[in-house]
Design a protein around this motif. Structure first.
Motif, PDB file in Angstrom:
ATOM      1  N   LEU A 194     -10.153  -3.739  -3.420  1.00 39.77           N
ATOM      2  CA  LEU A 194     -10.828  -3.239  -4.617  1.00 39.77           C
ATOM      3  C   LEU A 194     -11.235  -4.410  -5.499  1.00 39.77           C
ATOM      4  O   LEU A 194     -10.554  -5.435  -5.519  1.00 39.77           O
ATOM      5  N   TYR A 226       0.817  -1.225   0.000  1.00 41.63           N
ATOM      6  CA  TYR A 226       0.000   0.000   0.000  1.00 41.63           C
ATOM      7  C   TYR A 226       0.846   1.268   0.000  1.00 41.63           C
ATOM      8  O   TYR A 226       0.339   2.341  -0.321  1.00 41.63           O
ATOM      9  N   GLU A 259     -16.200  -1.072   1.338  1.00 42.25           N
ATOM     10  CA  GLU A 259     -16.349  -0.025   2.358  1.00 42.25           C
ATOM     11  C   GLU A 259     -17.501  -0.365   3.281  1.00 42.25           C
ATOM     12  O   GLU A 259     -18.643  -0.529   2.805  1.00 42.25           O
ATOM     13  N   MET A 275      -5.257  -3.131   4.009  1.00 42.17           N
ATOM     14  CA  MET A 275      -5.495  -1.690   4.101  1.00 42.17           C
ATOM     15  C   MET A 275      -6.652  -1.254   3.200  1.00 42.17           C
ATOM     16  O   MET A 275      -7.380  -0.326   3.528  1.00 42.17           O
ATOM     17  N   GLU A 276      -6.792  -1.912   2.048  1.00 39.91           N
ATOM     18  CA  GLU A 276      -7.825  -1.529   1.082  1.00 39.91           C
ATOM     19  C   GLU A 276      -8.106  -2.716   0.174  1.00 39.91           C
ATOM     20  O   GLU A 276      -7.185  -3.440  -0.191  1.00 39.91           O
ATOM     21  N   LYS A 328      -4.575  -3.963  -1.126  1.00 34.56           N
ATOM     22  CA  LYS A 328      -3.410  -3.189  -0.698  1.00 34.56           C
ATOM     23  C   LYS A 328      -3.122  -3.548   0.755  1.00 34.56           C
ATOM     24  O   LYS A 328      -4.036  -3.529   1.592  1.00 34.56           O
ATOM     25  N   LYS A 333     -14.761  -0.396  -4.444  1.00 39.26           N
ATOM     26  CA  LYS A 333     -14.007  -0.494  -3.194  1.00 39.26           C
ATOM     27  C   LYS A 333     -14.874  -1.116  -2.101  1.00 39.26           C
ATOM     28  O   LYS A 333     -16.074  -0.816  -2.021  1.00 39.26           O
TER      29      LYS A 333
END
Lengths: 126, 126
Positions: A72, A20, B105, A69-70, A83, B103
């Motif tokens: 997608l 990330y 979320e 962290m993320e 990430k 993403k």
């Protein structure tokens, strides 16, 4: 509602694991629905190993886990990019920071291996 | 000598296409031996479409081709990362710069679509 498409590849999707901070691709592995859900809930990366036919958490043996962290997915929801914060020196079981240390140069694959740990010290401790 | 392993996935390997400047993952698609060789020789990215069962060069219809800047493979030579210069505004057929605009979320997939072209203008011109 977007739903991940696991059908295209017999229940699996490729998961691209990206540092990330640097954006480097650290590894690519496969997830099924169970390991994607585990990854989303647990905050660590989980995969399905095609060669060993088993679930595994990255770092379960080496300690080099990955903090999510993320996450997608793409336009047709059949791949994920995750990430991560890579814990420990390296993601690759060879000791290299990234699994992608082999480069196409002048018509051939050239290894640029720079191991940050000795795999013999880290694995097969049992 | 390193040889790419196409056997694990019925003749295909995942190809991660990464913007060579930003490090963003633009798309993930699949290559067989023929399209990998084409990509290495031609300097543009070529893929095998699983859904359309055909070869295609990225940008052949839209003009948004990709110039190959660097090609990497991993420790077990069953995936490639290709760093590219993206021509035109975007890699994704939706008009988004990257295909990865969705993403995770708060427990759901959220689209962050920001198309840089109108797909109706770019595709299906025939």
């Amino acid at each position: 509602m977007i739903k991940i498409d696991f059908d295209k590849m017999g229940g699996l999707i490729p998961a691209v694991i990206q540092d990330y901070e640097t954006g480097d691709v650290l590894m690519v592995a496969f997830m099924d629905e169970k390991t994607l859900n585990l990854t989303l809930k647990d905050g660590k990366t989980w995969f399905f190993s095609r060669t060993r036919n088993k679930y595994w958490m990255k770092g379960e043996e080496s300690g080099n886990t990955q903090d999510v962290m993320e996450v997608l997915t793409d336009c047709d929801a059949d791949t994920v990019v995750i990430k991560v914060k890579q814990n420990g020196p390296a993601a690759c079981h060879t000791g290299n920071r990234s699994c992608f240390y082999v480069k196409w140069e002048n018509g051939q694959w050239v290894e640029h291996s720079n191991p940050l740990f000795n795999p013999d010290d880290v694995y097969k401790k049992k």
